[in-house]
Design a protein around this motif. Structure first.
Motif, PDB file in Angstrom:
ATOM      1  N   GLU A 162       0.803  -1.173   0.049  1.00 35.10           N
ATOM      2  CA  GLU A 162      -0.101   0.125   0.078  1.00 35.10           C
ATOM      3  C   GLU A 162       0.731   1.508   0.070  1.00 35.10           C
ATOM      4  O   GLU A 162       0.465   2.397  -0.345  1.00 35.10           O
ATOM      5  CB  GLU A 162      -0.896   0.141   1.206  1.00 35.10           C
ATOM      6  CG  GLU A 162      -2.025  -0.953   1.236  1.00 35.10           C
ATOM      7  CD  GLU A 162      -1.618  -2.313   1.490  1.00 35.10           C
ATOM      8  OE1 GLU A 162      -2.396  -3.402   1.216  1.00 35.10           O
ATOM      9  OE2 GLU A 162      -0.477  -2.618   1.752  1.00 35.10           O
ATOM     10  N   ALA A 163       2.211   1.211   0.304  1.00 34.48           N
ATOM     11  CA  ALA A 163       3.017   2.143   0.255  1.00 34.48           C
ATOM     12  C   ALA A 163       3.017   2.846  -1.252  1.00 34.48           C
ATOM     13  O   ALA A 163       3.038   4.251  -1.096  1.00 34.48           O
ATOM     14  CB  ALA A 163       4.497   1.828   0.728  1.00 34.48           C
ATOM     15  N   TRP A 164       3.053   2.118  -2.069  1.00 34.90           N
ATOM     16  CA  TRP A 164       2.968   2.750  -3.536  1.00 34.90           C
ATOM     17  C   TRP A 164       1.809   3.347  -3.739  1.00 34.90           C
ATOM     18  O   TRP A 164       1.821   4.477  -4.627  1.00 34.90           O
ATOM     19  CB  TRP A 164       3.175   1.192  -4.465  1.00 34.90           C
ATOM     20  CG  TRP A 164       4.621   1.071  -4.398  1.00 34.90           C
ATOM     21  CD1 TRP A 164       4.973  -0.303  -4.184  1.00 34.90           C
ATOM     22  CD2 TRP A 164       5.868   1.765  -4.934  1.00 34.90           C
ATOM     23  NE1 TRP A 164       6.376  -0.312  -4.009  1.00 34.90           N
ATOM     24  CE2 TRP A 164       6.767   1.072  -4.625  1.00 34.90           C
ATOM     25  CE3 TRP A 164       6.138   3.054  -5.059  1.00 34.90           C
ATOM     26  CZ2 TRP A 164       8.423   1.311  -4.671  1.00 34.90           C
ATOM     27  CZ3 TRP A 164       7.361   3.507  -5.288  1.00 34.90           C
ATOM     28  CH2 TRP A 164       8.340   2.579  -5.084  1.00 34.90           C
ATOM     29  N   LEU A 165       0.575   2.996  -3.289  1.00 33.04           N
ATOM     30  CA  LEU A 165      -0.712   3.513  -3.312  1.00 33.04           C
ATOM     31  C   LEU A 165      -0.587   5.224  -3.043  1.00 33.04           C
ATOM     32  O   LEU A 165      -1.074   6.225  -3.357  1.00 33.04           O
ATOM     33  CB  LEU A 165      -1.992   2.955  -2.779  1.00 33.04           C
ATOM     34  CG  LEU A 165      -2.195   1.552  -3.477  1.00 33.04           C
ATOM     35  CD1 LEU A 165      -3.273   0.938  -2.736  1.00 33.04           C
ATOM     36  CD2 LEU A 165      -2.547   1.777  -5.046  1.00 33.04           C
ATOM     37  N   PHE A 166       0.031   4.918  -1.845  1.00 36.99           N
ATOM     38  CA  PHE A 166       0.095   6.365  -0.929  1.00 36.99           C
ATOM     39  C   PHE A 166       1.064   7.287  -1.891  1.00 36.99           C
ATOM     40  O   PHE A 166       0.749   8.500  -2.132  1.00 36.99           O
ATOM     41  CB  PHE A 166       1.033   6.209   0.249  1.00 36.99           C
ATOM     42  CG  PHE A 166       0.203   5.993   1.479  1.00 36.99           C
ATOM     43  CD1 PHE A 166      -0.200   6.826   2.284  1.00 36.99           C
ATOM     44  CD2 PHE A 166      -0.155   4.634   1.565  1.00 36.99           C
ATOM     45  CE1 PHE A 166      -1.054   6.344   3.400  1.00 36.99           C
ATOM     46  CE2 PHE A 166      -1.155   4.351   2.734  1.00 36.99           C
ATOM     47  CZ  PHE A 166      -1.471   5.225   3.644  1.00 36.99           C
ATOM     48  N   TRP A 167       2.146   6.838  -2.522  1.00 38.13           N
ATOM     49  CA  TRP A 167       2.982   7.514  -3.245  1.00 38.13           C
ATOM     50  C   TRP A 167       2.355   7.930  -4.951  1.00 38.13           C
ATOM     51  O   TRP A 167       2.712   9.077  -5.169  1.00 38.13           O
ATOM     52  CB  TRP A 167       4.358   6.733  -3.993  1.00 38.13           C
ATOM     53  CG  TRP A 167       5.350   6.540  -2.763  1.00 38.13           C
ATOM     54  CD1 TRP A 167       5.672   5.573  -2.085  1.00 38.13           C
ATOM     55  CD2 TRP A 167       6.009   7.804  -2.146  1.00 38.13           C
ATOM     56  NE1 TRP A 167       6.771   5.789  -1.244  1.00 38.13           N
ATOM     57  CE2 TRP A 167       6.852   7.414  -0.879  1.00 38.13           C
ATOM     58  CE3 TRP A 167       6.115   9.103  -2.105  1.00 38.13           C
ATOM     59  CZ2 TRP A 167       7.705   8.056  -0.227  1.00 38.13           C
ATOM     60  CZ3 TRP A 167       6.777  10.002  -1.510  1.00 38.13           C
ATOM     61  CH2 TRP A 167       7.703   9.351  -0.394  1.00 38.13           C
ATOM     62  N   LEU A 168       1.468   7.105  -5.048  1.00 38.79           N
ATOM     63  CA  LEU A 168       0.697   7.564  -6.204  1.00 38.79           C
ATOM     64  C   LEU A 168      -0.016   9.016  -6.177  1.00 38.79           C
ATOM     65  O   LEU A 168      -0.204   9.796  -6.594  1.00 38.79           O
ATOM     66  CB  LEU A 168      -0.149   6.368  -6.923  1.00 38.79           C
ATOM     67  CG  LEU A 168       0.325   5.234  -7.264  1.00 38.79           C
ATOM     68  CD1 LEU A 168      -0.465   4.097  -7.660  1.00 38.79           C
ATOM     69  CD2 LEU A 168       1.096   5.555  -8.852  1.00 38.79           C
ATOM     70  N   GLY A 169      -0.777   9.011  -5.101  1.00 37.60           N
ATOM     71  CA  GLY A 169      -1.534   9.921  -4.484  1.00 37.60           C
ATOM     72  C   GLY A 169      -0.599  11.165  -4.283  1.00 37.60           C
ATOM     73  O   GLY A 169      -0.911  12.447  -4.674  1.00 37.60           O
TER      74      GLY A 169
END
Length: 212
Positions: A162-169
């Motif tokens: 989920e860290a990558w979802l944070f980074w996408l945002g």
């Protein structure tokens, strides 16, 4: 301004219409892109180059009054320095998923400090006018990006998908802010990082499915 020292935004390399491309923005963007390229190569030079990018962006964000993102660079310098000295690799991460409670705690870890930082930055030009003569830009969004980046960095270090979802945002919002502010080179850099984060998310998700 008559001062043309390199750390001032008025030291322009190229004038493109109303956009003056400064030397410090060029250095920050170049080091940033180089660091992410080296990271893909699992090269230990990633971390010193990233630290150079952090220093350059610290100065640049100060110049455009993004004090939250400026403060973030201090955290990233410490993180990159520790990672460099430990000699961590980036291969074969043990990928995990955040639980529902983990997502809730992550949201709390973002929004509670963001509120406090927003209040501080709204007054920083009054509390320390010598160091911050201009009011902060984007009083809520800037602190939100800074705090979210810290949480995303911690989650990524622990190999949570989920860290990558944070980074996408984070990267998507950065592109909007930088384009709105008129610093188009940095907006372009973050568009590249946005694409890189999407690729990493898809790769990690495939690796997680295979592990199962």
């Amino acid at each position: 301004m008559e001062n043309t020292q390199f750390w001032h935004i008025d030291f322009s390399l190229i004038q493109l219409g109303d956009y003056a491309l400064s030397l410090i923005e060029t250095l920050a963007a170049s080091f940033c892109l180089l660091a992410f390229y080296l990271l893909r190569q699992n090269n230990q030079l990633t971390w010193p180059v990233a630290i150079l990018s952090n220093f350059a962006y610290f100065l640049f964000f100060y110049q455009i009054n993004l004090y939250g993102l400026m403060s973030l660079q201090v955290f990233l310098v410490v993180y990159n320095l520790i990672t460099w000295l430990r000699g961590k690799g980036t291969t074969a991460p043990e990928i995990k998923r955040l639980s529902g409670m983990g997502l809730i705690l992550s949201a709390i870890a973002i929004f509670m400090p963001t509120i406090n930082l927003t209040i501080l930055l709204a007054q920083v030009h009054e509390l320390a006018p010598r160091w911050f003569p201009q009011p902060a830009s984007f009083n809520f969004t800037d602190p939100l990006l800074a705090v979210s980046s810290i949480v995303a960095t911690v989650l990524l270090a622990k190999h949570y998908l989920e860290a990558w979802l944070f980074w996408l945002g984070i990267y998507g919002l950065c592109v909007v802010i930088f384009a709105w502010t008129g610093v188009y080179l940095t907006a372009g850099v973050y568009m590249v990082l946005l694409g890189w984060a999407m690729r990493e998310y898809l790769e990690w998700r495939v690796m997680l499915v295979k592990k199962r």
